[in-house]
Design a protein around this motif. Sequence first.
Motif, PDB file in Angstrom:
ATOM      1  N   ALA A 122       5.302  -2.897   5.048  1.00  0.00           N
ATOM      2  CA  ALA A 122       4.012  -2.336   5.430  1.00  0.00           C
ATOM      3  C   ALA A 122       4.075  -1.884   6.872  1.00  0.00           C
ATOM      4  O   ALA A 122       4.645  -2.571   7.734  1.00  0.00           O
ATOM      5  N   GLY A 123       3.509  -0.725   7.108  1.00  0.00           N
ATOM      6  CA  GLY A 123       3.343  -0.226   8.459  1.00  0.00           C
ATOM      7  C   GLY A 123       1.910  -0.413   8.905  1.00  0.00           C
ATOM      8  O   GLY A 123       1.199  -1.306   8.438  1.00  0.00           O
ATOM      9  N   ALA A 124       1.487   0.428   9.807  1.00  0.00           N
ATOM     10  CA  ALA A 124       0.101   0.333  10.261  1.00  0.00           C
ATOM     11  C   ALA A 124      -0.861   0.801   9.183  1.00  0.00           C
ATOM     12  O   ALA A 124      -1.966   0.251   9.059  1.00  0.00           O
ATOM     13  N   TYR A 125      -0.463   1.791   8.363  1.00  0.00           N
ATOM     14  CA  TYR A 125      -1.368   2.350   7.356  1.00  0.00           C
ATOM     15  C   TYR A 125      -0.731   2.474   5.981  1.00  0.00           C
ATOM     16  O   TYR A 125      -1.443   2.721   5.008  1.00  0.00           O
ATOM     17  N   GLN A 126       0.573   2.340   5.843  1.00  0.00           N
ATOM     18  CA  GLN A 126       1.252   2.601   4.581  1.00  0.00           C
ATOM     19  C   GLN A 126       1.955   1.349   4.067  1.00  0.00           C
ATOM     20  O   GLN A 126       2.317   0.458   4.843  1.00  0.00           O
ATOM     21  N   VAL A 127       2.155   1.345   2.732  1.00  0.00           N
ATOM     22  CA  VAL A 127       2.795   0.223   2.054  1.00  0.00           C
ATOM     23  C   VAL A 127       3.820   0.790   1.077  1.00  0.00           C
ATOM     24  O   VAL A 127       3.570   1.804   0.408  1.00  0.00           O
ATOM     25  N   ALA A 128       4.977   0.118   0.973  1.00  0.00           N
ATOM     26  CA  ALA A 128       6.012   0.517   0.030  1.00  0.00           C
ATOM     27  C   ALA A 128       6.722  -0.736  -0.467  1.00  0.00           C
ATOM     28  O   ALA A 128       6.644  -1.808   0.138  1.00  0.00           O
ATOM     29  N   GLN A 151       6.342   4.149  -3.019  1.00  0.00           N
ATOM     30  CA  GLN A 151       5.111   4.080  -2.241  1.00  0.00           C
ATOM     31  C   GLN A 151       4.030   3.398  -3.069  1.00  0.00           C
ATOM     32  O   GLN A 151       3.900   3.636  -4.270  1.00  0.00           O
ATOM     33  N   VAL A 152       3.249   2.540  -2.445  1.00  0.00           N
ATOM     34  CA  VAL A 152       2.198   1.779  -3.125  1.00  0.00           C
ATOM     35  C   VAL A 152       0.846   2.286  -2.647  1.00  0.00           C
ATOM     36  O   VAL A 152       0.563   2.304  -1.448  1.00  0.00           O
ATOM     37  N   GLY A 153       0.012   2.683  -3.624  1.00  0.00           N
ATOM     38  CA  GLY A 153      -1.348   3.104  -3.307  1.00  0.00           C
ATOM     39  C   GLY A 153      -1.400   4.219  -2.288  1.00  0.00           C
ATOM     40  O   GLY A 153      -2.114   4.114  -1.276  1.00  0.00           O
ATOM     41  N   SER A 154      -0.644   5.267  -2.534  1.00  0.00           N
ATOM     42  CA  SER A 154      -0.586   6.350  -1.551  1.00  0.00           C
ATOM     43  C   SER A 154      -1.944   7.001  -1.330  1.00  0.00           C
ATOM     44  O   SER A 154      -2.177   7.608  -0.281  1.00  0.00           O
ATOM     45  N   PHE A 155      -2.852   6.896  -2.294  1.00  0.00           N
ATOM     46  CA  PHE A 155      -4.189   7.479  -2.115  1.00  0.00           C
ATOM     47  C   PHE A 155      -5.025   6.641  -1.151  1.00  0.00           C
ATOM     48  O   PHE A 155      -5.876   7.168  -0.421  1.00  0.00           O
ATOM     49  N   TYR A 156      -4.799   5.316  -1.130  1.00  0.00           N
ATOM     50  CA  TYR A 156      -5.607   4.435  -0.290  1.00  0.00           C
ATOM     51  C   TYR A 156      -4.906   4.095   1.018  1.00  0.00           C
ATOM     52  O   TYR A 156      -5.573   3.749   1.999  1.00  0.00           O
ATOM     53  N   HIS A 157      -3.575   4.173   1.058  1.00  0.00           N
ATOM     54  CA  HIS A 157      -2.825   3.811   2.264  1.00  0.00           C
ATOM     55  C   HIS A 157      -1.844   4.947   2.546  1.00  0.00           C
ATOM     56  O   HIS A 157      -0.727   4.946   2.024  1.00  0.00           O
ATOM     57  N   HIS A 158      -2.276   5.892   3.361  1.00  0.00           N
ATOM     58  CA  HIS A 158      -1.413   7.064   3.561  1.00  0.00           C
ATOM     59  C   HIS A 158      -1.408   7.575   4.984  1.00  0.00           C
ATOM     60  O   HIS A 158      -0.382   8.046   5.474  1.00  0.00           O
ATOM     61  N   SER A 159      -2.512   7.544   5.722  1.00  0.00           N
ATOM     62  CA  SER A 159      -2.551   8.201   7.030  1.00  0.00           C
ATOM     63  C   SER A 159      -3.512   7.449   7.935  1.00  0.00           C
ATOM     64  O   SER A 159      -4.065   6.407   7.584  1.00  0.00           O
ATOM     65  N   HIS A 160      -3.721   8.030   9.136  1.00  0.00           N
ATOM     66  CA  HIS A 160      -4.627   7.422  10.099  1.00  0.00           C
ATOM     67  C   HIS A 160      -6.063   7.402   9.605  1.00  0.00           C
ATOM     68  O   HIS A 160      -6.882   6.628  10.113  1.00  0.00           O
ATOM     69  N   ALA A 161      -6.390   8.228   8.640  1.00  0.00           N
ATOM     70  CA  ALA A 161      -7.768   8.256   8.136  1.00  0.00           C
ATOM     71  C   ALA A 161      -8.086   7.046   7.271  1.00  0.00           C
ATOM     72  O   ALA A 161      -9.255   6.678   7.109  1.00  0.00           O
ATOM     73  N   SER A 162      -7.075   6.401   6.709  1.00  0.00           N
ATOM     74  CA  SER A 162      -7.304   5.228   5.870  1.00  0.00           C
ATOM     75  C   SER A 162      -7.420   3.978   6.735  1.00  0.00           C
ATOM     76  O   SER A 162      -7.086   3.987   7.924  1.00  0.00           O
ATOM     77  N   ALA A 163      -7.892   2.909   6.116  1.00  0.00           N
ATOM     78  CA  ALA A 163      -8.077   1.653   6.850  1.00  0.00           C
ATOM     79  C   ALA A 163      -6.721   1.043   7.163  1.00  0.00           C
ATOM     80  O   ALA A 163      -5.812   1.055   6.331  1.00  0.00           O
ATOM     81  N   PRO A 164      -6.534   0.475   8.359  1.00  0.00           N
ATOM     82  CA  PRO A 164      -5.247  -0.154   8.704  1.00  0.00           C
ATOM     83  C   PRO A 164      -4.969  -1.360   7.807  1.00  0.00           C
ATOM     84  O   PRO A 164      -5.868  -2.010   7.281  1.00  0.00           O
ATOM     85  N   ILE A 165      -3.686  -1.659   7.669  1.00  0.00           N
ATOM     86  CA  ILE A 165      -3.257  -2.796   6.856  1.00  0.00           C
ATOM     87  C   ILE A 165      -3.415  -4.069   7.685  1.00  0.00           C
ATOM     88  O   ILE A 165      -2.900  -4.154   8.812  1.00  0.00           O
TER      89      ILE A 165
END
Length: 853
Positions: A122-128, A151-165
């Motif tokens: 997991a990064g700041a916004y993405q999960v794999a 990639q896991v949940g690319s629609f919900y965890h993809h960029s700065h616009a999504s909520a941080p992990i």
Amino acid sequence: MTQDDWSTMLEGHPIFTLPKAYGGPTGQSEESLELSTNTLKKSMLEGPSADGLPLSGRRQVMVLKDSDLIVAAGCELRITSLSDSKLGRSTNKSFKILNTPDIQFGINQLALNPSGKLIAVAGAYQVAVVVLPRAGYSKLVLSSVDCKSIQVGSFYHHSHASAPIAKIEWHPWGEAGSTLMVMTVDGKLREYDISVDTEEPQQVLSFVPEKKTSKSYLAEDPAEREVASFTLGKGKADWGPLTVYAVMRSGDIYAICPYMPQNASVPSSYVHALECFISAKQEFLSQGTSSGISALSTLYNYQRKYVTALLKQLPPGTVYPSISRSFSMHPPTTIKSQPMRQGPFLLQPSPRSLEDSEGGDTTDIAYLSFLRDDDDEDAGATERLGIVIVTHQDGKVDVCLDVEKVEARWESKQDQSQDLPMLAVYECIDLGLISMLKQTSPLSSGTPILDLLQANHPVLLMDPIHDDTVYVYHAFGVHVLDFGDLLQCLTNGLRADDDDGVALNQALQKSAGTHVVPLLNTYSVDRRCSNPIIAVSVPNDVYLSYSILMLTSVFRFTSFPLNLRTDLSLSRTAPNLPDKNKTSETEDFLAPIEGPSAYISLLGTEPFVSPPTLSRPSGLPSNPRITVGTPNTKTEFVLTPETLRYLGSTIEGLTSQIHEIILAYKATEVRAELQAKEFERQQQKCGAMLDLIEQLGGSRNSEVKERLERIREAYRALASRLDHRLQTLMQQASPKLSEYETKWFEELRRMKAEIAGAGRYDEQSLAARTSLLKREYNRMLPSLNDMAAKEAERKKHLSESGLGLSQAFQFGERSNQERTKIAELEEEIMKMASKLELSLSRPPSLREISKNE
């Protein structure tokens, strides 16, 4: 070099080199990875970094898979074998790169699934999720190993616009270990089943309700709507394993129960134990008559439906108690309502604030339970013993007792109870971060040094072997929290079976609290900066030594060997609480004689307790190791007032420890000399006892026997004199028989005449009638035996010849008549015997009936 010194074995290992973006002429400087007042401003302005190495937030970039070490450096995954390094198979230290083209983001968190085949990044916004290579990868010639990544949940965890992990974690009951839970800052806990669908979550739990549009102004702290971390509950026969706890940045704790993965593998013993738990509560509720019974009855009925649906999913024939096995299950759909969010928890009493602290945000939460394998007999008292640990930015750790465990609740209009769950605050631990920073003199201008706590993010890590040990790593080092003494005292207090709670209060008063050990210090006093800890791992492999591995933000590796404890060391400071059962059993066993003891030991009655300075069961050092900068850091040492103060305090601490060690050595030496003297005394006493035993078995034994014989003869003489004197006294007191004695003797003469008869040939006496009955019985017994033998032979002949129906009927009718006559005759004989009060053996008919039975 010792065999367990990983710091020496992994010194200079290339797996701990900095990412390519740092170091070198074109990369960023290594100082940007250190936490200081200069980098703090940049970190606070930019927020979470999408591709770099953040200075704050949850960091866990190093995990262990069996004997393989996996390290994340930027967006790169590295792997090496520790067993090869330990056994010295490879002289050239090297590692392999896991080739994962789909991961193009900076990795902040790593989580290994229960099966050890998948690793979540997991990064700041993405999960794999990455599929790890099989064993034997180290023998490949290439420096990289191709691995499948998704990639896991690319629609919900993809960029700065999504909520941080906020945190990722694998559910331990997920089927095939493929259930990944992803918590985002906005309070959404999404469950992904990697084996089914990696894009859409199977379930979504919301810990933050949607904002309601209102025209009125409502003052609300943004930290109350941001989740810092979550954890799963624990338990054996309650709702603990089906409970999810979440903590907000403001410190509010919420819980949702029940929660089960969509595709779960649940032990059958837990389902049966949960059913017994609910049945016991319903039975207890049926005995009460309070006004709140109706609401609780409805809640327990919902819980009963939930557990019944789980029982129906077990295979037929699964009974309890039996060998526990895990079976595939799904969350019941019989209850349409969603599980209710319970909280915020009331913390009683309110946790105290640290001195000179403005109160930092909450960073992590963990649930600790204590139940050993040998506690099956007393599991009812200990299985509900839970501890909730909460960490804060300013270095405060709240230790709360879970006295009222969360139960399953669902959203319902009927259930409008305003009772909030409660946690009992037992202790507030200060890690000493504020006092450490205050030792540094403030700068004339610029950011205050205490502002570094804003980038501090303490993280809790459970020890995989010892459940009572928790590691806290943060921006300034690592601390170890040992709850062994606390849990042992609480367990003994609960086992005392004291209704008024006196034993539990005594246990809490005797408890010394949590044992806190500073393990690593990464704060530099002269440079006013720190290297945050970004990973801590503890091996749980039989081929690797038990130790703790730590990694700083500048990729400097440090390790400490740990000691494996036995169950005996866990109760090293257990309080001596009274045990009612043992006391009642030992009261009548070899009770000592009143008065002074025959032998007084020089050692006293209390056992010798080793001084705390010399006893360190965990094997951790008494002083934290200082790790500042990278191995390549080369700066001149500048003597400053802060450095002098630090050296002075360090020397003062070391001097006091030296004095304590000297005193402990002298006390131990005095104890050893005392034990040697006591051993000599006991040898002398044993020799005297052996001589006494020989005397008792030799000459003194014959003397004692002669004396006993004289005592017996004297006793006989005294007894005869006593009888003679008693007879004389009776004759003097009453020379004639009394009225009652006369009647008694007459009754005896009458009974004698009735039994023996008036003369020798008296036929009416009981003796004559008894002899007559015996003669008649002996005369009739042979004929009865002949008739029984003939009847048995006839039955055998009938069974062999196979008579017709009419013949069998005639024989049966004749047999019934004869049986009736025999029964009447037996009845007459028994009546005669009862009149004569004689005991006869059982008739042949009754003996045959008993044999058949």
